[in-house]
Every structure is written in structure tokens, then in C-alpha cells.
Write an enzyme that holds these catalytic residues in place. Structure first.
Site, short mmCIF file in Angstrom:
data_model
loop_
_atom_site.label_atom_id
_atom_site.label_comp_id
_atom_site.label_asym_id
_atom_site.label_seq_id
_atom_site.Cartn_x
_atom_site.Cartn_y
_atom_site.Cartn_z
N TYR A 1 0.84 -1.20 0.00
CA TYR A 1 0.00 0.00 0.00
C TYR A 1 0.88 1.25 0.00
CZ TYR A 1 -4.03 -2.98 1.12
OH TYR A 1 -5.01 -3.94 1.09
N SER B 1 -4.93 -14.11 1.53
CA SER B 1 -5.74 -13.15 0.80
C SER B 1 -5.74 -13.53 -0.68
CB SER B 1 -5.16 -11.74 0.98
OG SER B 1 -5.85 -10.78 0.22
#
Length: 300
Positions: free
Chosen positions: A58, A159
Site C-alpha cells: 500500500y 488473501s
């Protein structure tokens, strides 16, 4: 008949860690000023959120790889009490331009680097961000076991893994997989219909739903299907005096797998508004009306 209302808190799979039934995600966190970063976190706390989800990737691009974690680490340095109030989740394994690396060497370094950027001695939930099909699951399992034994991570999740990838990894891992993070929204219902949520219930995996607002399309529907879903949500929202976005979060949470929507907004008012999801009690008819609108065809 109404469906059970979601509880404000729940367990993180088999970990025994208590978490909120809503999470807050930091995909757009990098680039905020420190004061704005703290204001967003304060809003999440006000909404009852204790589960905070970030990732080493991120910030990549405009701000830089690791910048979201670095900013959160700066918040912790300025206000150490924030760290103790949250269950901290992060992810690793995306390695532009490779694109993925889950080798023992890389994952070990990724965990250590996240700990450094976050200025903390432990990660409550560490997740492999996307599957690396070139790494044997046994190698991943051993790496996670080492990190767990060293106290670097408290719990382990995945994920964007397929059901088969989760099953294979679970066969080798002495550290249980406690969570999975698929895309799930009233506009992305594959997870409901392809067995992913069924597997999560069978394995006691907490489901962390990313992009629960369909990338903003719940708020701004662009085609007939999206408009039909939005209309179905709006009817329920109006009946309970909440926003359509709160209804979307609530719709996700009403499934018996108890998925945890990851709120992506960095706007304090919108973050606080997410807690309105707990004000809705769905009937089966209303819940299925959203599903039918998303499918675009009647149920069998």
C-alpha cells in the site's frame, strides 16, 4: 422471519483473538498528513473498529512501497496507545514487477521489514497478499511456523487464495490459517456462490471482505445491474434510516459466514457512518432480493 443481527465483536478464526465485526483498511492511507492519519484512526475507533488492515504494497506507485505501514508506524511513535487499542493486520508477498514471491527468504524479510516500518514488535494477523504458485505450500508453512515461534506474528491468514490453495496450505501448516480475504460485495457475489464462504465456515476462517462497496459502484451505479442492486439496498436502508453504504456492509455481514467488511474510506465521517450497519435487521426476503438483483436472473 428476520436474520440474526451481527455481533459487534467476534473471534478471529481459531486464533482466540477478539476483533470487531467491521475492519478498516489502509489502501489509500499513504499520503495523508500525520494529523489526518490520526483523525481517520480516531474515527475508526469511534465506529467500534479494532481490526486494522494494511499491507506492505500500500502506497506503491504515488507514495512508494511500504509508505502506508511507515505512516502507521509514525502514528504509533507519536501515540503508542493507538497500537494497544487495535488488532493489527498486514500483508506481504506482492513484489512488483515479479509479481509474487512467497519463498522462505522473501517472506521472512517481508515480515521483518513490516515490523520495522510499523515500529512494533508483533503483527497480530499476517497474511500472504496473493498466492505465489511457484512456491510449495510446505515452504510457506515452515516460514510462517518460524515467524510464529519467534513471536513476530500472532496469527496467520491468506488473501485472494483459491479454495484449493487454502486446502493445500492447511495440510502442511502447523499454524492454523485463521482468515481469508476475498473480494466480496453486493456486486461481487462469486464468493457466495462458488463455495468460498462454505469452506470458510467449515474451516472456521474469518472472512475479511475487501472492496465491499464494489469499488464505489454501490454509491454510483453505472449500469442496469448496478442500479437494480442499489435500489434493493436503498429500500432497506430507507426503512432503517441509514445510508446505502451502511446497508451494503450490513448485507455482507448477514451471511452466516459472518464476513467482515473492510471499510476503505479515509474520510472520518464516512468511517463513523459504517457503524450504522449494525442498525439493520434483514428479512430473508430483503436479503435475497439483493442477491437476485446481483445475479440478474431469478434463483432456481
Amino acid at each position: 422471519m428476520t436474520l440474526p443481527s451481527p455481533s459487534l465483536t467476534r473471534r478471529l478464526g481459531k486464533s482466540g483473538i477478539e476483533i470487531s465485526s467491521l475492519a478498516w483498511g489502509m489502501w489509500r492511507f499513504a499520503g495523508l498528513e500525520l494529523a489526518a492519519a490520526r483523525a481517520a484512526i480516531d474515527a475508526a475507533f469511534e465506529a467500534g473498529i479494532t481490526l486494522f488492515d494494511t499491507a506492505d504494497i500500500y502506497g506503491f506507485g504515488e507514495q512508494g512501497f511500504g509508505k502506508a505501514e511507515e505512516l502507521l508506524g509514525q502514528v504509533f511513535a507519536e501515540a503508542p496507545e493507538y497500537r494497544e487499542r487495535m488488532v493489527l493486520a498486514t500483508k506481504g508477498g506482492i513484489t512488483p514487477p515479479t509479481p509474487y514471491d512467497s519463498s522462505a527468504e522473501y517472506l521472512t524479510k517481508a515480515i521483518d521489514d513490516s515490523l520495522c516500518r510499523l515500529a512494533t514488535d508483533r503483527i497480530d494477523l499476517w497474511q500472504i497478499h496473493r498466492p505465489d504458485v511457484l512456491t510449495h505450500p510446505q515452504e510457506i508453512a515452515r516460514t510462517i511456523e518460524d515467524a510464529h515461534k519467534a513471536g513476530k506474528i500472532r496469527a496467520f491468514g491468506v488473501s485472494n487464495f483459491t479454495q484449493a490453495q487454502i486446502t493445500a496450505l492447511a495440510q502442511f501448516s502447523a499454524v492454523p490459517i485463521v482468515s481469508t480475504q476475498p473480494e466480496l460485495s453486493p456486486l461481487r457475489i462469486d464468493t457466495i456462490e462458488n463455495g468460498e464462504l462454505d469452506q470458510a465456515m467449515a474451516m472456521d476462517l474469518a472472512v475479511m471482505a475487501w472492496s465491499p462497496l464494489g469499488g464505489g459502484r454501490i454509491g454510483e451505479p453505472a449500469n442496469a445491474r448496478e442500479q437494480n442492486v442499489a435500489a434493493a439496498l436503498s429500500g432497506v436502508a430507507a426503512a432503517h434510516g441509514v445510508s446505502r453504504t451502511a446497508a451494503a456492509y450490513s448485507w455482507i455481514m448477514a451471511h452466516p459466514a459472518r464476513p467482515i467488511p473492510i471499510v476503505g474510506s479515509q474520510n472520518p465521517a464516512r468511517i463513523i457512518e459504517a457503524a450504522d450497519a449494525f442498525k439493520i435487521q434483514w428479512t430473508r426476503a430483503d436479503w435475497y432480493s439483493v442477491l437476485v438483483a446481483a445475479r440478474g436472473v431469478p434463483l432456481p
